[in-house]
Write an enzyme that holds these catalytic residues in place. Structure first.
Site, PDB file in Angstrom:
ATOM      1  N   GLU A 504       0.851  -1.177   0.000  1.00  0.00           N
ATOM      2  CA  GLU A 504       0.000   0.000   0.000  1.00  0.00           C
ATOM      3  C   GLU A 504       0.900   1.245   0.000  1.00  0.00           C
ATOM      4  O   GLU A 504       1.866   1.293   0.762  1.00  0.00           O
ATOM      5  CB  GLU A 504      -0.900   0.038   1.236  1.00  0.00           C
ATOM      6  CG  GLU A 504      -1.921   1.155   1.162  1.00  0.00           C
ATOM      7  CD  GLU A 504      -2.887   1.186   2.348  1.00  0.00           C
ATOM      8  OE1 GLU A 504      -2.754   0.342   3.253  1.00  0.00           O
ATOM      9  OE2 GLU A 504      -3.753   2.054   2.333  1.00  0.00           O
ATOM     10  N   ALA A 646       2.093  -0.043  10.672  1.00  0.00           N
ATOM     11  CA  ALA A 646       1.758  -1.440  10.444  1.00  0.00           C
ATOM     12  C   ALA A 646       0.895  -1.521   9.197  1.00  0.00           C
ATOM     13  O   ALA A 646       0.403  -0.515   8.708  1.00  0.00           O
ATOM     14  CB  ALA A 646       0.996  -2.010  11.640  1.00  0.00           C
ATOM     15  N   MET A 647       0.717  -2.732   8.695  1.00  0.00           N
ATOM     16  CA  MET A 647      -0.029  -2.893   7.452  1.00  0.00           C
ATOM     17  C   MET A 647      -0.946  -4.097   7.548  1.00  0.00           C
ATOM     18  O   MET A 647      -0.539  -5.172   7.974  1.00  0.00           O
ATOM     19  CB  MET A 647       0.977  -3.047   6.308  1.00  0.00           C
ATOM     20  CG  MET A 647       0.347  -3.279   4.955  1.00  0.00           C
ATOM     21  SD  MET A 647      -0.687  -1.855   4.460  1.00  0.00           S
ATOM     22  CE  MET A 647      -1.915  -2.697   3.474  1.00  0.00           C
ATOM     23  N   GLU A 682      -5.214  -2.784  12.790  1.00  0.00           N
ATOM     24  CA  GLU A 682      -4.917  -3.622  11.609  1.00  0.00           C
ATOM     25  C   GLU A 682      -5.858  -4.819  11.549  1.00  0.00           C
ATOM     26  O   GLU A 682      -6.301  -5.226  10.486  1.00  0.00           O
ATOM     27  CB  GLU A 682      -3.456  -4.091  11.620  1.00  0.00           C
ATOM     28  CG  GLU A 682      -2.420  -2.964  11.718  1.00  0.00           C
ATOM     29  CD  GLU A 682      -2.591  -1.845  10.706  1.00  0.00           C
ATOM     30  OE1 GLU A 682      -3.113  -2.105   9.606  1.00  0.00           O
ATOM     31  OE2 GLU A 682      -2.224  -0.697  11.025  1.00  0.00           O
TER      32      GLU A 682
HETATM   33 ZN   LIG Z   1      -5.222   1.609   8.640  1.00  0.00          ZN
END
Ligand SMILES: [Zn+2]
Length: 1259
Positions: A504, A646-647, A682
């Site tokens: 992303e 974070a992803m 997340e």
């Molecule tokens: Zn988010």
């Protein structure tokens, strides 16, 4: 003679069935017509003997599936005797498996074929070779004749072979020993029926065969039944020809596939007439002999062949990479000898070079230009082969026409883009091979177009292959990338410890060519990762693990399958040597989910809190929104070098170590809460973001605003500290988001345009976005909000949608009209709400007039929560009521009041607005009243903040402030002693002064040193006045904490105590003017520092010590040294060490920072956390950064210059939060700040990310 239907019609129906399941073949006995081969253009071997006859040629539409759709099951390819073939062939047999007449037919066939190739010398590969190869000896010149067979003795005695390999193709179907394009002829005699991995072998054959070469697979009707594959035994001759034909068809794009009968069927001699025989009896005898001889000949073994021709590859400078080479690079081959075209010969090499030499002007992407993709990818299969400094990525994309893209709404202005548009960064992704429906002979510009950042496969090219296949096309690419060189940390990169992805927003295009936009949701059917098993024993991707195993040479592989369609930005891959912990969670429907957390081995002990947080988040989402996790596995990986916090990649969340690792010794309380919040965030994305995603990046707030709101609710509810959480959230909104609104990057939560999407992961999209979601909740109520959420998922699960869709779900579920509310999505800036009031003592009527102003042309729908408190009694007489402000100005009436009231307005910060009195003056008396009486925890805190701010502003402006300060001190003392406050955290926040940046927002021209000094003055003034109370409170708390023992807890009580005690400490140490005071402060802070039981206390003391001067200097230096040594190399603690020094209040702080940046061995620009810790923290240290000589600006310019080349995303974010605010400063500062922006703008090769920020910043 043509009494049967012609083969061409019949075979279609037949082969369609065959390709579905070969088991039906035996049911058909198809007579076929012999046709003479008509190849007049070829130089033919001339012989008086009859030659091979074409039975039929196979076309693509003879088969139900397309190339790549391998139809055969394990059962089809199974054998009676599955024992090791080496055992079977162990002893040399030296037998021929066909009779002499068949052999001579074969050899004659070879002679014909070889001659017609018309080459001076032929390189031949004999697969499944033995002691004899049946190659014609006369008239043909051979180069290499290579045999691959099972028995060494037999191969050694084959006189025609120049070279041979002993290899069991059923075990090892790949032929890495041969480079691409090595042979003119590949032949195989009576052995194709034993191959159990024909797909791989035929793919390899296609790879190693030269363009123009032929593959000749011949067979008879004899075999070892126990060793032949099941479907072979069940088929007749035609069925067998079809099987072999299908092997060609499904394996690769062969130019032609032809079934042949090799047997010389001699015609029976014409029988003399009866009269002739009567005349000459010997004529009859001769005929009888001849006829008998023909009959004998024709009776022998039948002999068939299926021939595959591999014609010219026209792609300039390209070698076609066989599918198998891409999918499974040769096991024995290593980095240097993987058979792939070199990168400088990549298809997009010229474009990459041109782009590097002459980068195109950055292009603005606009929201209104959105058009659906004309073609979309529906299924993906990916293969990653990771080698040191070389990763080969092969993709197989199933492409379909997009139903959403109708001719009507397609306003594509560029004709080129009506095909399949694949994004790919030519600078990082070297395109080595490309095929469409197996056709790899594509011509640039005619069939496909390479443009900066794009590969467009023309619609005609796609349609050509789609004739009979339900409109599905197969596009294959092979690319090479170098993760080790990827310092941007976007795409696939290696940070020295592991391989990791961040896709992303637009990182996937740095991995391979793909429609890299969120509205292309595809099923990632198969992701195979192969890497060195020693370096990367853990191989992770999204979804479920399907298979895992070892290859030769210590390489390991894993295959993953994700059943949920997803956009490419949610793809993830992690490969490395990682440790892990695991646990399970049982969902509300009773499913057990395995939760696994990975990190470098040394950090495994710091993962527990995050794992517990995840379980709390999973349960909370079920209870609050009825949302359950949907897979059986959930993985989380901690990564040291990561751009984001974070992803939320589907089922494989990747976390910056700073957002997942915790340890009492190294983590502060704030970090514990952050970890819990981000783990929740997340995880919550699995529904709000992954299951329902954004149609385009302009809709980012659809997933981020909503998910931030959800994580805020979670943090407040799960810890039972809603007011504290709300205060913390609002501090961020008023801090970074209001500041953004005030500057050149101001944008609506749904922006209208961007150059680099990475720049729009902003406080506005996230934080203000969450405030907008909170307003739905405030307006509709908890039940109404839940109804809206339920409808949103019901309507849009599995879809990529827009903010309008969310609003419609909320409105429809509640039967309300929210069209006015929609203006929040398109309005930038912070709206201002002014209030005025009137009270009529006689009637008891209180009138509150609210007016709004914003950048929206029409008024916004603003929910304003209000409560009224009786001025005389301090009792709440009207509880919280949500007023709906929809007009420019509205008056709200409250009747039947007994006496004067004070309104507590915008309770709990019910809308992201600034609230000001219509008179322009704050009533300090009212503020002080609310600061001690308000029943709304948030507003009570907020009123105190406003009162403190008023005092600081008066000091700055050098106006009379004694009265104000007295009120401040009274309020402070009252709060300190108020026994009604049971939560130490609330008391702590109520005692804290507003930050310098908060105060800065209240002035027209920011003078950072003046703000710093004024705030410091107010702080120390308060501290001096209430010193005894503070010290007593500090000691009481210390005793209470000590009494609790040494167990470290992060519950609300323990955290609150620590927070409050650290606030006391900071006040006490702010008394440090005289030498004696400095010594006293240093002693207290040092004691606090040394006796700290966890990072929270230690860090609080270190922050104070780091700013000490005069008599406190030695304590400061000792703390700096001790903190570093205690860190013992822990990167997260070292980050704090850098950050505290960069934030210090010392005259020489810049020199210290410059020193650390230039010569401290632990400093590196490559690690975003480290970089932020020093550089960004310094830029936030306003008094030092904005020193009037401009040295702070120059230092930042120098750092950004370097950083942009390493990591443009981080460079752009640093610039966005510092230099671009120049308009708010005096002329001297403004011009120095602008000079640095100009400098960055004119840097050669400045990144799009940074350029967008500095360009906007200069406007
Ligand atoms: Zn988010």
């Amino acid at each position: 003679m043509n009494q049967h239907p012609p083969i061409s019609k019949l075979k279609k129906s037949l082969f369609a069935i065959i390709s579905i399941s070969i088991r039906f073949v035996g049911a058909f006995t198809v007579p076929f017509d012999f046709q003479s081969r008509t190849t007049p253009h070829r130089q033919r071997y001339t012989s008086e003997q009859l030659t091979a006859k074409t039975i039929c040629t196979f076309d693509d539409d003879d088969f139900a599936g397309t190339q790549g759709d391998w139809p055969y099951t394990a059962a089809d390819l199974n054998r009676l005797d599955n024992s090791d073939d080496y055992v079977f062939y162990d002893t040399p047999r030296f037998v021929t498996h066909i009779d002499d007449s068949a052999i001579s037919s074969l050899t004659r066939f070879y002679q014909q074929e070889f001659t017609s190739l018309n080459k001076e010398s032929l390189d031949v590969l004999d697969l499944c070779s033995s002691w004899i190869s049946h190659l014609p000896k006369d008239g043909i010149t051979y180069g290499n004749v290579v045999g691959v067979g099972m028995n060494e003795q037999e191969l050694a005695s084959n006189e025609q072979l120049t070279n041979f390999y002993v290899q069991d193709l059923n075990k090892d179907p790949l032929l890495p020993q041969f480079e691409d394009n090595s042979f003119d002829v590949i032949c195989n005699v009576v052995s194709v029926d034993y191959l159990t991995k024909p797909l791989e072998i035929f793919q390899e054959m296609h790879r190693i065969l030269r363009p123009g070469g032929v593959s000749l697979m011949s067979f008879s009707n004899r075999c070892f039944p126990s060793k032949a594959i099941a479907m072979w035994l069940q088929a007749d001759d035609i069925g067998r020809l079809t099987i072999v034909g299908s092997y060609y068809h499904y394996s690769a794009k062969w130019t032609s596939i032809e079934a042949l009968d090799l047997k010389d069927m001699l015609p029976t001699p014409k029988r003399p007439s009866a009269g002739e025989i009567m005349k000459n009896p010997s004529l009859g005898l001769a005929w009888m002999n001849a006829a008998a001889a023909v009959a004998k000949n024709n009776q022998g073994d039948p002999m068939f062949a299926v021939k595959g021709e591999h014609h010219i590859t026209t792609m300039a400078n390209t070698t076609v990479v066989g599918e198998s080479a891409a999918a499974h690079p040769p096991k024995k081959a290593r980095t240097d000898d993987v058979v792939l075209p070199s990168v400088d010969k990549a298809l997009n090499a010229a474009l990459a070079a041109a782009m590097k030499a002459n980068p195109p002007a950055p292009k603005e992407v606009r929201r209104v230009d959105y058009t659906p993709l004309p073609f979309k990818v529906t299924k993906v299969s990916l293969d990653f082969n990771i080698f040191e400094r070389r990763t080969v990525v092969s993709s197989v994309l199933t492409v379909e026409k997009n139903d959403l893209a109708t001719a009507n709404d397609s306003n594509i202005t560029n004709d080129d883009e009506d095909g399949l548009v694949l994004n790919g960064e030519e600078g990082g992704v070297a395109l080595l091979a490309l095929s469409v429906d197996g056709v790899d002979t594509l011509t640039p510009d005619d069939d496909y177009i390479l443009k900066p950042g794009k590969l467009i496969i023309k619609a005609e090219t796609l349609h050509r292959g789609a004739s009979n296949l339900d409109g599905k096309m197969i596009v294959r690419t092979t690319v090479e990338i170098v993760p080790e060189d990827n310092t941007q940390l976007s795409g696939l990169y290696n940070d020295g410890t592991m391989y990791c992805t961040q896709c992303e927003a637009e990182g996937f295009r740095r991995i391979t060519y793909y429609p890299d936009r969120p509205d292309n949701m595809a099923t990632f059917e198969r992701v195979r990762i192969e890497a060195d098993g020693n370096k990367c024993p853990v191989l992770l991707s999204n979804g479920n693990l399907v298979e895992k195993g070892s290859c030769d040479d210590g390489r390991e592989y894993a295959i993953w399958h994700d059943p949920f369609p997803k956009p490419s930005y949610l793809f993830a891959l992690v490969a490395g040597d990682l440790g892990s912990i695991e646990d399970t969670f049982t969902t509300m429907s009773g499913r057990s989910v395995l939760l696994r957390f990975f990190s470098e081995h040394k950090n495994v002990g710091k993962l527990n809190y995050a794992l517990e947080s995840l379980k709390r988040a999973m349960q909370w989402d079920e209870e609050t929104f009825g949302l359950e996790y949907d897979l059986d596995l959930f993985n989380v990986v901690a990564v040291e070098s990561f751009n984001m916090g974070a992803m939320e990649n589907k089922s494989l969340n990747v976390f910056n170590t700073s957002c997942v690792l915790t340890d009492p010794v190294t983590s502060s309380d704030a970090e514990y809460f952050r970890v819990e919040g981000i783990i929740g965030h997340e995880y919550f994305h699995n529904w709000t973001g992954n299951r329902v995603t954004c149609r385009d990046w302009f809709q980012l707030t659809l997933k981020e605003g909503l998910t931030v709101y959800r994580d805020q609710l979670f943090s407040g509810q799960v810890n039972n500290c809603a007011s504290v959480t709300r205060i913390q959230n609002v501090l961020v909104v008023r801090g970074s988001q209001f500041q953004e609104d005030d500057g050149p990057m101001s944008h609506p939560i749904r922006p209208d345009s961007y150059i680099a999407m990475d720049n729009f992961y902003t406080s506005t999209v996230y934080r203000k976005g969450a405030e907008v979601i909170r307003m739905y909740d405030t307006i509709l109520g908890t039940d109404g909000f839940r109804k809206g959420m339920d409808l949103y998922f019901k309507r849009h699960d599995g879809c990529a949608v827009t903010c309008d869709d969310f609003l419609a779900a909320m409105a429809d579920a509640n039967g309300v009209d929210l069209s006015q509310f929609a203006r929040w999505y398109s309005t930038s800036g912070t709206p201002v709400v002014t209030y005025s009031s009137a009270f009529d003592q006689d009637s008891g009527l209180y009138q509150l007039t609210l007016s709004q102003s914003s950048r929206s042309e029409d008024p916004l729908f603003i929910p304003v929560a209000v409560g009224l408190i009786d001025k005389a009694t301090g009792e709440e007489v009207v509880p919280t009521t949500v007023l709906q402000l929809k007009e420019t100005s509205q008056t709200f009436e409250f009747s039947n009041l007994k006496g004067e009231v004070v309104a507590s307005i915008l309770r709990n910060f019910s809308a992201p607005v600034k609230i000001v009195s219509a008179s322009g003056n704050v009533d300090e008396g009212d503020l002080a009243f609310l600061a001690s009486c308000d029943t709304d925890g948030f507003n009570r805190w907020d009123s105190a903040q406003k009162l403190y701010e008023a005092a600081i502003l008066k000091v700055i402006n050098n106006v009379a402030h004694d009265d104000c300060l007295d009120r401040v001190i009274d309020t402070f003392r009252q709060t300190l002693k108020d026994e009604k406050i049971s939560d130490d955290s609330i008391r702590a926040y109520a005692l804290m002064l507003p930050s310098e940046s908060t105060v800065a927002k209240a002035v027209d021209c920011i003078d950072p040193p003046a703000i710093h000094n004024a705030r410091k003055h107010v702080k120390s003034t308060i501290a001096r006045c209430v010193k005894d109370d503070l010290l007593r409170a500090y000691n009481d708390l210390t005793a209470a904490i000590d009494a609790d023992g040494t167990t470290f807890n992060v519950d609300g009580l323990s955290v609150g105590r620590r927070r409050l005690r650290n606030v006391y400490l900071a006040y006490l140490c702010s008394i440090c003017e005289t030498g004696e005071e400095q010594r006293e402060a240093a002693d207290l802070a040092t004691k606090h520092f040394n006796s700290a039981t966890g990072m929270t206390d230690k860090l609080a003391a270190f922050n104070i010590l780091a700013s000490m001067s005069g008599e406190g200097e030695s304590a400061r230096d000792a703390a700096i040294e001790k903190f570093y040594n205690d860190a013992n190399g822990d990167p997260l603690v070292i980050n704090k060490w850098f950050s505290v020094q960069a934030d210090a209040s010392l005259p020489d702080v810049l020199d210290r920072v410059v020193n650390l940046a230039s010569s401290h061995p632990d400093f590196t620009l490559k690690n975003p956390n480290r970089c932020r810790a020093l550089v960004l923290t310094f830029a936030m240290n306003a008094a030092a950064f904005h020193a009037e000589d401009g040295r702070g600006y120059k230092f930042l310019g120098d750092m950004l210059d370097k950083l942009d080349k390493v990591n443009p995303i981080v460079a752009a974010r640093t610039a966005a939060s510092s230099l671009i605010g120049w308009k708010k400063y005096n002329e001297k500062r403004a011009s120095l700040m602008k000079a640095q922006l100009e400098r960055l703008k004119s840097m050669p090769n400045v990144s799009n990310d940074l350029l967008e920020i500095v360009t906007k910043g200069l406007k």
